[in-house]
Design an enzyme around this catalytic site. Sequence first.
Site, PDB file in Angstrom:
ATOM      1  N   CYS A  56       0.649  -1.204   0.113  1.00 43.44           N
ATOM      2  CA  CYS A  56      -0.001  -0.002   0.056  1.00 43.44           C
ATOM      3  C   CYS A  56       0.691   1.147   0.044  1.00 43.44           C
ATOM      4  O   CYS A  56       1.547   1.430   0.764  1.00 43.44           O
ATOM      5  CB  CYS A  56      -0.902   0.113   1.064  1.00 43.44           C
ATOM      6  SG  CYS A  56      -1.917   1.397   1.658  1.00 43.44           S
ATOM      7  N   CYS A  59       0.216   3.476   2.755  1.00 43.12           N
ATOM      8  CA  CYS A  59       0.725   2.725   4.153  1.00 43.12           C
ATOM      9  C   CYS A  59       2.295   3.039   4.239  1.00 43.12           C
ATOM     10  O   CYS A  59       3.003   3.212   5.436  1.00 43.12           O
ATOM     11  CB  CYS A  59       0.787   1.466   4.232  1.00 43.12           C
ATOM     12  SG  CYS A  59      -1.292   0.809   4.339  1.00 43.12           S
TER      13      CYS A  59
END
Length: 279
Positions: A56, A59
């Site tokens: 991600c 993230c």
Amino acid sequence: MAPSGSLRIPVAVLLLLLWGAPWTHGRRSDVRIITDENWRELLEGEWMIEFYAPWCPACQNLQPEWESFAEWGEDLEVNVAKVDVTEQPGLSGRFIISALPTVYHCKNGEFRRYQGPRTKKDFINFISEKEWKSIEPVSSWVGPGSVLMSSMSALFQLSMWIRTYHNYFIEDLGLPVWGSYTVFALATLLSGLLLGLCMIFVADCLCPSKRRRPQPYPSKKLLLESSQPLKKVEEEQEADEEDVSEEEPESKEGINTEFAQNAIRQRSVAPSLATDKSS
């Protein structure tokens, strides 16, 4: 002598780097790793938990801020942790993770979803100024420790298990895709049959069916006593039939006599009518 002195500086720098590497690595260890085995530690104390995935981009951008925030965990008396949802699918289902990254705050078993800015300063203010009190906690019936979320966690773990074995059948064993589906279909049927048998067994043990006892064979006395009313009924029916048969001839004789009397009357009336006509 000069060359030996020039070598001392690079060696000293190398030693400092080697000594500083474990220190830097130790600083990053402030973020605790949460798994399916130790997640119940979140129910005690104060925690900030990040749910992330290595692939991600958001993230990845959050990781430096999260690591810096974890360095303040001891001063703020808060535990900073993270969960890799790719390796812990059960926790992803237990906390209903629908977006990444997701940050939760937990205080003595009460979970709240953090939806503020994702910077080190904002995280520190959220804890130090107790901004989490303005957020309504997650309802108990959908909390991570509830029966519903435990079932959801089991379903997520089952889906990951099926995916793992599906890849094993196709890549390692070389089965075609339809062959892997056939294996899972047969396993589903067998598990359904076994579950149904277990449920029937448990239901029969908890609520046993009422079995009819065999009726005892009647004794001779009972047979005689029961046959006597039948005989009386038969005798009464026979007597009624005899009375009806006796009444039928009598009614026939009465009809015949009446018919004969009427015929005689008609004959006696006929000559009187003839004499009247002649006169």
